[in-house]
Design a protein around this motif. Structure first.
Motif, mmCIF file in Angstrom:
data_model
loop_
_atom_site.group_PDB
_atom_site.id
_atom_site.type_symbol
_atom_site.label_atom_id
_atom_site.label_comp_id
_atom_site.label_asym_id
_atom_site.label_seq_id
_atom_site.Cartn_x
_atom_site.Cartn_y
_atom_site.Cartn_z
ATOM 1 N N UNK A 168 0.797 -1.220 0.000
ATOM 2 C CA UNK A 168 0.000 0.000 0.000
ATOM 3 C C UNK A 168 0.831 1.271 0.000
ATOM 4 N N UNK A 169 2.132 1.154 0.202
ATOM 5 C CA UNK A 169 2.981 2.346 0.272
ATOM 6 C C UNK A 169 3.688 2.584 -1.063
ATOM 7 N N UNK A 170 3.794 3.834 -1.498
ATOM 8 C CA UNK A 170 4.560 4.131 -2.720
ATOM 9 C C UNK A 170 6.051 3.847 -2.561
ATOM 10 N N UNK A 171 6.508 3.616 -1.324
ATOM 11 C CA UNK A 171 7.917 3.270 -1.105
ATOM 12 C C UNK A 171 8.189 1.782 -1.330
ATOM 13 N N UNK A 172 7.170 0.994 -1.631
ATOM 14 C CA UNK A 172 7.309 -0.461 -1.644
ATOM 15 C C UNK A 172 8.373 -0.965 -2.613
ATOM 16 N N UNK A 173 8.611 -0.259 -3.700
ATOM 17 C CA UNK A 173 9.592 -0.719 -4.691
ATOM 18 C C UNK A 173 11.017 -0.278 -4.377
ATOM 19 N N UNK A 174 11.202 0.513 -3.341
ATOM 20 C CA UNK A 174 12.532 1.072 -3.082
ATOM 21 C C UNK A 174 13.444 0.224 -2.203
ATOM 22 N N UNK A 175 12.957 -0.467 -1.178
ATOM 23 C CA UNK A 175 13.886 -1.169 -0.272
ATOM 24 C C UNK A 175 14.726 -2.213 -0.992
ATOM 25 N N UNK A 211 1.827 -1.392 4.761
ATOM 26 C CA UNK A 211 1.064 -0.353 5.438
ATOM 27 C C UNK A 211 0.986 0.871 4.520
ATOM 28 N N UNK A 212 -0.047 1.686 4.652
ATOM 29 C CA UNK A 212 -0.217 2.834 3.735
ATOM 30 C C UNK A 212 0.668 4.026 4.112
ATOM 31 N N UNK A 213 1.975 3.790 4.156
ATOM 32 C CA UNK A 213 2.917 4.869 4.493
ATOM 33 C C UNK A 213 3.021 5.804 3.282
ATOM 34 N N UNK A 214 2.581 7.045 3.402
ATOM 35 C CA UNK A 214 2.556 7.933 2.228
ATOM 36 C C UNK A 214 3.931 8.514 1.899
ATOM 37 N N UNK A 262 13.166 13.755 4.481
ATOM 38 C CA UNK A 262 12.407 12.557 4.110
ATOM 39 C C UNK A 262 12.924 11.340 4.867
ATOM 40 N N UNK A 263 14.249 11.252 5.016
ATOM 41 C CA UNK A 263 14.837 10.125 5.733
ATOM 42 C C UNK A 263 14.410 10.079 7.186
ATOM 43 N N UNK A 264 14.397 11.218 7.849
ATOM 44 C CA UNK A 264 14.000 11.257 9.257
ATOM 45 C C UNK A 264 12.496 10.997 9.409
ATOM 46 N N UNK A 265 11.724 11.428 8.432
ATOM 47 C CA UNK A 265 10.282 11.138 8.423
ATOM 48 C C UNK A 265 10.054 9.626 8.408
ATOM 49 N N UNK A 266 10.756 8.905 7.526
ATOM 50 C CA UNK A 266 10.597 7.451 7.448
ATOM 51 C C UNK A 266 11.169 6.761 8.682
ATOM 52 N N UNK A 267 12.289 7.244 9.195
ATOM 53 C CA UNK A 267 12.876 6.644 10.396
ATOM 54 C C UNK A 267 11.906 6.745 11.569
ATOM 55 N N UNK A 268 11.232 7.882 11.706
ATOM 56 C CA UNK A 268 10.272 8.048 12.790
ATOM 57 C C UNK A 268 9.118 7.066 12.659
ATOM 58 N N UNK A 269 8.611 6.904 11.447
ATOM 59 C CA UNK A 269 7.501 5.969 11.223
ATOM 60 C C UNK A 269 7.938 4.538 11.524
ATOM 61 N N UNK A 270 9.081 4.127 10.979
ATOM 62 C CA UNK A 270 9.529 2.741 11.128
ATOM 63 C C UNK A 270 9.872 2.391 12.570
#
Length: 642
Positions: free
Chosen positions: A329-336, A552-555, A514-522
């Motif tokens: 559900x997340x647009x980041x799904x193809x990046x890891x 998860x729907x992480x935007x 953006x990196x700190x935004x994702x780190x906080x979520x994860x």
């Protein structure tokens, strides 16, 4: 009923012990209702189960040896056949009498003993006499050949499942065998797959090797032994409640083959995964239901029992049932991207050796193998490799244990043949004489000790699936997170020198914000719970994380979104807090992670992050995930097949 003879003997002894010696005095004939039997009835189709006779091949390979379900086991010279009749006790005594007679027949040159008196005493009909006589002859011949030490015992017990199939019961309770497809023999795999496919229970694909005998055992037992409207309860692996390989089983629609239709109506199951100590080698559950006209799927709601035995707490909870229809559900799904598998460690990971009194040439250093007690044969038998090497090839490598929330700690060092331009093959190393000399040595050791199935050289093994090449050159902004464990540890890094090992995932982002935004979520507790409900579970808790967060729907980060910016700022603040913690006296990464989380909980950062994440993702922060700490699969492998 159990298929293992030793289990049956132990159960029978337990039954007698439960009765007690006092009650066993001055008794009549005692029949212990514990039997050796094949509940799945491998190789027996509907015709065999409804037959009036039981046939057993003496030389059959095993109970799962037949290749076709609708065929009885066959193709062997000797068989034992008995009429099933209506009285299992009388039949049991008939076979016991014949086995006793056969045990006295030791000379094959003498006539086979007559059994007329046995047939009369046990009420065998004239129409069945010839079948019984033939089986008695086989038992005698087996005994004379020194092969009759078990057949009477086995036949008496194998008849019980068939008799039970003709007389189904109101209630079934059991603990089925838990055997994954990958551990079965080829013959059993073929039969297992065929029986699942005929019942619409074969999921296949990526989870084929994880499909378990437990599902077939339960479906087959209900089909054969349970009356319509009857109830059942079975102990199962915890995975039955949620994992993809059990998706079709959970639907309760198990067989649709006129005139036979098998549907079950599931009821609320028990979740026993957090009972301590563990009841089985893997987490467990209990499922309940009835055989019904209409299928009712296994609910996602569970009754969870938690805590230590004797002090259990009962709670209502939910599980997330995985489905083949699930999407990222997340647009980041193809990046890891998963890091490189840097093995064998003895040939790659190093410690630097202090320079001697005469120093050493500029731009070089001397290294020796970094050893560990976790090394495996043959690598642990090798001597350490100590050589000089150009400093630029001694790289900092991050393992899973190098991560705490919002911070990198304890990077390891390894000699790797890489530059910002890519991975160097041995022929390209001539410009770097020290690396070339070292690599010729370690590559030779690798080739001399690698397994026969490994065709790659050391360089290609390190770059398997481009695990190294995809990191070169390293992007200026990356988010790193752990690949396994009870919960995620994630951090943003701008260090382009780090090489990421396979116990971590990394993804490229556009900025520190953006990196700190994702780190906080994860790192949030809310995401830890949501991911844990989707994870596989082992005896010591949840296991693989991999790409589950992106279900998860992480935007995508939006610098104009107030919630996104607030999370980014909280990530920066959390990083500053994590950087102030002194780990000088901390040697265990689990303790280090706990220190960081405790500090962030104390200053309110954790609660502030969770409030935003819960609202943004719509996740439920409470429920079944007991965050048991930071146990994870060991990230030190020393095997080229890791």
């Amino acid at each position: 009923m159990d298929i293992h003879p030793v289990s049956v003997v132990l159960a029978r002894v337990t039954y007698l012990l439960a009765i007690g010696p006092e009650r066993l005095q001055d008794r009549g004939t005692l029949s212990i209702p514990v039997f050796l039997g094949d509940s799945v009835q491998w190789g027996r189709g509907a015709g065999a189960l409804s037959s009036d006779v039981f046939t057993m091949e003496v030389d059959a390979e095993d109970l799962a040896g037949s290749e076709a379900e609708d065929e009885q086991l066959g193709g062997f010279a000797e068989s034992l056949t008995f009429p099933l009749g209506s009285d299992p006790t009388e039949l049991d005594m008939l076979i016991a009498d014949l086995a006793d007679l056969a045990s006295q027949y030791t000379d094959s040159t003498k006539p086979i003993p007559a059994i007329v008196h046995v047939l009369k005493a046990r009420g065998v009909k004239d129409s069945q006499a010839d079948v019984v006589k033939a089986s008695s002859t086989t038992l005698c011949e087996l005994n004379a050949a020194g092969r009759n030490h078990i057949w009477g015992y086995v036949v008496r017990n194998q008849i019980r499942p068939l008799w039970l199939a003709r007389n189904p019961v109101d209630v079934l309770v059991g603990n089925p065998p838990w055997v994954a497809y990958r551990y079965m023999t080829r013959t059993m795999q073929s039969q297992f797959k065929a029986m699942l496919e005929s019942r619409k229970l074969w999921t296949g694909g990526a989870v084929a090797t994880n499909q378990d005998l437990a599902a077939l055992f339960i479906a087959r037992s209900v089909e054969v032994f349970l009356k319509p409207g009857g109830s059942f309860g079975f102990v199962t692996p915890y995975a039955v409640l949620s994992r993809l390989q059990y998706e079709l089983f959970r639907k309760g629609d198990w067989l649709d083959a006129d005139p036979l239709h098998i549907n079950v109506a599931f009821e609320t199951p028990w979740d026993l995964a957090d009972v301590r100590p563990g009841l089985f080698p893997v987490p467990s559950a209990v499922i309940f239901g009835t055989r019904s006209d209409e299928a009712v799927a296994l609910p996602g709601e569970v009754i969870a029992f938690r805590g230590r035995i004797g002090h259990l707490v009962r709670e209502d909870d939910t599980v997330i049932q995985l489905s083949a229809e699930d999407a990222y559900l997340s647009p980041y799904a193809s990046r890891p991207v998963q890091g490189a598998t840097v093995v064998p460690r003895v040939l790659t990971f190093v410690n630097e050796v202090p320079a001697g009194m005469l120093g050493r040439p500029a731009g070089t250093t001397t290294v020796t193998s970094a050893r560990s007690t976790q090394e495996k044969t043959p690598w642990k038998l090798l001597d350490s490799v100590e050589t000089p090497v150009e400093e630029s090839f001694v790289r900092e490598v991050l393992l899973g244990s190098s991560m705490v929330p919002y911070r990198v700690v304890w990077p390891h060092k390894a000699v790797l043949p890489i530059t910002d331009s890519g991975v160097l093959q041995p022929a390209q190393m001539f410009r770097y004489p020290l690396l070339s000399a070292r690599w010729a040595m370690v590559d030779g050791l690798f080739n001399a000790n690698k397994s026969a199935k490994t065709k790659m050289n050391l360089t290609d093994r390190l770059n398997f699936q481009s695990g190294l090449a995809r990191q070169l050159p390293a992007p200026p902004h990356r988010v790193l997170y752990t690949a396994s464990g009870n919960r995620i540890a994630a951090a943003y890094t701008a260090n382009t020198d780090y090489v990421i090992e396979h116990k971590l995932y990394w993804l490229n982002v556009d900025s520190e914000a953006e990196g700190q935004y994702l780190a906080a979520i994860l790192n949030s507790d809310a995401v830890a719970v949501a991911v844990a409900k989707r994870q596989s579970r082992g005896l010591f808790g949840t296991r693989d994380i991999d790409t589950l967060p992106w279900r998860l729907p992480i935007p995508a980060f939006d610098a104009d979104n107030e919630a996104h910016v607030a999370l980014s700022d909280l990530g920066i603040a959390a990083t500053e807090t994590a950087m102030t913690i002194d780990f000088a006296d901390v040697s265990d990464f689990k303790d280090a992670r706990r220190l960081v989380r405790d500090a962030l909980a104390a200053d309110g950062t954790t609660a502030a992050v969770d409030e935003i994440v819960i609202d943004m993702l719509g996740v439920n922060p409470s429920g079944s995930a007991i965050l048991l700490g930071d146990a994870e699969v060991a990230d030190f492998f020393d095997d080229e097949d890791a």
